[in-house]
Structure formats: structure tokens, C-alpha cells
Scaffold this motif. Sequence first.
Motif, PDB file in Angstrom:
ATOM      1  N   ASP A   4       1.017  -1.479   0.423  1.00 56.21           N
ATOM      2  CA  ASP A   4      -0.155  -0.117  -0.008  1.00 56.21           C
ATOM      3  C   ASP A   4       1.341   0.806  -0.023  1.00 56.21           C
ATOM      4  N   GLY A   5       0.782   2.381  -0.305  1.00 58.83           N
ATOM      5  CA  GLY A   5       1.071   3.523   0.158  1.00 58.83           C
ATOM      6  C   GLY A   5       1.937   3.597   1.123  1.00 58.83           C
ATOM      7  N   LYS A   6       1.256   3.210   2.314  1.00 56.81           N
ATOM      8  CA  LYS A   6       2.471   3.403   3.136  1.00 56.81           C
ATOM      9  C   LYS A   6       3.427   2.825   3.205  1.00 56.81           C
ATOM     10  N   GLN A   7       3.329   1.674   2.791  1.00 56.22           N
ATOM     11  CA  GLN A   7       4.410   0.628   2.806  1.00 56.22           C
ATOM     12  C   GLN A   7       5.675   0.812   1.993  1.00 56.22           C
ATOM     13  N   ARG A   8       5.112   1.220   0.499  1.00 56.70           N
ATOM     14  CA  ARG A   8       6.037   1.883  -0.288  1.00 56.70           C
ATOM     15  C   ARG A   8       7.011   3.205   0.363  1.00 56.70           C
ATOM     16  N   GLY A   9       5.590   3.933   0.814  1.00 53.67           N
ATOM     17  CA  GLY A   9       6.814   4.948   1.323  1.00 53.67           C
ATOM     18  C   GLY A   9       7.310   5.148   2.461  1.00 53.67           C
ATOM     19  N   VAL A  10       7.809   3.752   3.311  1.00 55.09           N
ATOM     20  CA  VAL A  10       8.266   3.463   3.998  1.00 55.09           C
ATOM     21  C   VAL A  10       9.586   2.864   3.426  1.00 55.09           C
ATOM     22  N   LEU A  11       9.468   1.946   2.297  1.00 56.89           N
ATOM     23  CA  LEU A  11      10.317   1.295   1.554  1.00 56.89           C
ATOM     24  C   LEU A  11      11.519   2.647   0.929  1.00 56.89           C
ATOM     25  N   ARG A  12      11.106   3.331   0.570  1.00 57.55           N
ATOM     26  CA  ARG A  12      11.666   4.379   0.185  1.00 57.55           C
ATOM     27  C   ARG A  12      12.670   5.179   0.992  1.00 57.55           C
ATOM     28  N   GLY A  13      12.260   5.320   1.954  1.00 58.37           N
ATOM     29  CA  GLY A  13      13.611   6.081   2.966  1.00 58.37           C
ATOM     30  C   GLY A  13      14.318   5.429   3.534  1.00 58.37           C
ATOM     31  N   MET A  14      13.799   3.288   3.266  1.00 56.23           N
ATOM     32  CA  MET A  14      14.418   2.510   4.477  1.00 56.23           C
ATOM     33  C   MET A  14      15.803   2.321   3.140  1.00 56.23           C
ATOM     34  N   LEU A  15      15.478   2.230   1.458  1.00 59.11           N
ATOM     35  CA  LEU A  15      15.926   2.139   0.653  1.00 59.11           C
ATOM     36  C   LEU A  15      17.185   3.326   0.483  1.00 59.11           C
ATOM     37  N   ALA A  16      16.870   4.067   0.840  1.00 60.81           N
ATOM     38  CA  ALA A  16      17.980   5.189   0.700  1.00 60.81           C
ATOM     39  C   ALA A  16      18.261   6.175   1.609  1.00 60.81           C
ATOM     40  N   ALA A  17      18.222   5.639   2.952  1.00 59.24           N
ATOM     41  CA  ALA A  17      18.868   4.906   3.678  1.00 59.24           C
ATOM     42  C   ALA A  17      19.819   4.249   3.891  1.00 59.24           C
ATOM     43  N   LEU A  18      19.705   2.925   3.360  1.00 57.15           N
ATOM     44  CA  LEU A  18      20.385   1.943   2.768  1.00 57.15           C
ATOM     45  C   LEU A  18      21.336   2.364   1.812  1.00 57.15           C
ATOM     46  N   ALA A  19      21.222   2.550   1.349  1.00 58.12           N
ATOM     47  CA  ALA A  19      21.792   3.412   0.081  1.00 58.12           C
ATOM     48  C   ALA A  19      22.634   4.557   0.464  1.00 58.12           C
ATOM     49  N   LEU A  20      22.115   5.584   1.175  1.00 60.54           N
ATOM     50  CA  LEU A  20      23.742   7.049   1.710  1.00 60.54           C
ATOM     51  C   LEU A  20      24.646   5.696   2.708  1.00 60.54           C
ATOM     52  N   THR A  21      23.766   4.772   3.581  1.00 61.49           N
ATOM     53  CA  THR A  21      25.153   4.384   4.269  1.00 61.49           C
ATOM     54  C   THR A  21      26.435   3.697   3.705  1.00 61.49           C
ATOM     55  N   GLY A 154      14.759   8.265   9.032  1.00 60.63           N
ATOM     56  CA  GLY A 154      15.553   8.678   9.561  1.00 60.63           C
ATOM     57  C   GLY A 154      15.963   7.931  10.745  1.00 60.63           C
ATOM     58  N   PHE A 155      14.401   6.226  11.020  1.00 63.67           N
ATOM     59  CA  PHE A 155      15.141   5.396  11.726  1.00 63.67           C
ATOM     60  C   PHE A 155      15.890   4.277  10.798  1.00 63.67           C
ATOM     61  N   ALA A 156      15.666   4.362   9.486  1.00 59.27           N
ATOM     62  CA  ALA A 156      16.473   3.405   8.403  1.00 59.27           C
ATOM     63  C   ALA A 156      18.292   4.003   8.420  1.00 59.27           C
ATOM     64  N   LEU A 157      18.333   5.090   8.913  1.00 55.88           N
ATOM     65  CA  LEU A 157      19.245   5.706   8.923  1.00 55.88           C
ATOM     66  C   LEU A 157      19.904   5.913  10.143  1.00 55.88           C
ATOM     67  N   THR A 158      19.487   5.115  11.116  1.00 54.36           N
ATOM     68  CA  THR A 158      20.250   5.124  12.068  1.00 54.36           C
ATOM     69  C   THR A 158      19.984   3.204  12.819  1.00 54.36           C
ATOM     70  N   PHE A 159      19.503   2.703  11.629  1.00 52.05           N
ATOM     71  CA  PHE A 159      19.704   0.948  11.580  1.00 52.05           C
ATOM     72  C   PHE A 159      20.736   0.389  11.028  1.00 52.05           C
ATOM     73  N   TYR A 160      20.121   1.178   9.915  1.00 53.90           N
ATOM     74  CA  TYR A 160      21.522   0.431   8.805  1.00 53.90           C
ATOM     75  C   TYR A 160      22.661   0.270   9.124  1.00 53.90           C
ATOM     76  N   PRO A 161      23.200   1.647   9.548  1.00 55.45           N
ATOM     77  CA  PRO A 161      25.073   2.040  10.210  1.00 55.45           C
ATOM     78  C   PRO A 161      25.557   0.929  10.400  1.00 55.45           C
ATOM     79  N   THR A 162      24.472   0.255  11.278  1.00 53.74           N
ATOM     80  CA  THR A 162      24.123  -0.518  12.612  1.00 53.74           C
ATOM     81  C   THR A 162      24.501  -2.495  12.390  1.00 53.74           C
ATOM     82  N   VAL A 163      23.827  -2.485  11.260  1.00 51.04           N
ATOM     83  CA  VAL A 163      23.271  -3.866  10.697  1.00 51.04           C
ATOM     84  C   VAL A 163      24.772  -4.134  10.076  1.00 51.04           C
ATOM     85  N   VAL A 164      24.905  -2.701   9.150  1.00 52.67           N
ATOM     86  CA  VAL A 164      26.058  -3.122   8.175  1.00 52.67           C
ATOM     87  C   VAL A 164      27.368  -3.094   8.885  1.00 52.67           C
ATOM     88  N   MET A 165      27.255  -2.703   9.880  1.00 51.62           N
ATOM     89  CA  MET A 165      28.697  -2.952  10.798  1.00 51.62           C
ATOM     90  C   MET A 165      28.627  -4.492  11.405  1.00 51.62           C
TER      91      MET A 165
END
Length: 182
Positions: A4-21, A154-165
Amino acid sequence: MALDGKQRGVLRGMLAALALTLIVFALVVAFPPAVLIPLAATAERIAAALRWDILVLACLVLAIGSLARHRFFTPADIDGSGLTQASGTARTLQAILQNTLEQAVIAIAAHLLWAATMPASWQAVVPVAAILFVIGRIAFAAGYGGGAPARAFGFALTFYPTVVMIVACAVALVRQGIAAVG
């Protein structure tokens, strides 16, 4: 399954944060800024990681302080959510605080693990991760009221660097174990 729209929005934010990381970490490893790399000894690397983690702890202190300030100045919330029905603002601040605490615990552990495990030339990842943590917490808190899509980056930008590490450290430890046996 269609999102749904919210899930797509969450996915976009998470993928952007993961890519940035991944991009920022790759750049820091490939072109390590000398000013961010501590001495080669493990003890100095751990000490440097702990110094950078003041940024992580500052986020936690600010989250605690925001909720405490709100409760102090809001008669309906001054007794705390354990004794009263928390207002919407108190519930939001409590949720931000809870998530910040959870993120801080695993981030600091990941930073220390990285400092103890990864090559000296890769140690600039720790300060970069601490800076990403701050940016992520600001984005998370600013977007919280807008719902899941607004806070996902914001959630993913704090979470994904930790996961990647953590994943990178696990791979390095397995490789070190294999090398020791072989």
C-alpha cells in the motif's frame, strides 16, 4: 503481495537510507580521512569509538530531556505515564525515546565491535556512523508525527549503519577464524 502507499513510502525511506549508508561507508573505507583514523592499537581504536559515541549518547540524553521537559510543563503528564493517561505528545516523545534507546544500545555495541575487529584503515567508519546516527535521529523525530513513511528514512539511517557494521564484523570474524584454523 502489493504494497500500500504507506508501505511504499517506508520502503523508499529505508532504501534511501541503506543506499546512503553503503555509499558513505564505501567512500570512507576507500578514501579514509586521516583525521578520523585513530592509532592502530586496539585500545586506542576502542577509546576513539567511545569518544565518538558521545554523539549517540547526546541523542539519548536529548530524547530523555524532551520527555522530561514536556512532563514538567504539562500538568496532565507530570506524574508520568505509569500514573496517568499520557497525552498524545507524551506518548510520541516516549516512543521516540524508546526507539532511540534501542538504537543507541546496538549502535554503541556495533561501534566497539568494529573498533576491535576491523582494520585500522577502516576505523573512520565509526565516526561516520555516529554522525549518521545523529542525522537519523533528527530525521526520525522530525518525521514521527507524519507516520511511518515520514519517519522511515530517519529510523533506517540509525539502524542500517549498525546492521552493516555488525554484518561486516561477523564476516571478518568468520574469515579470521577460518584463517586461524587453516
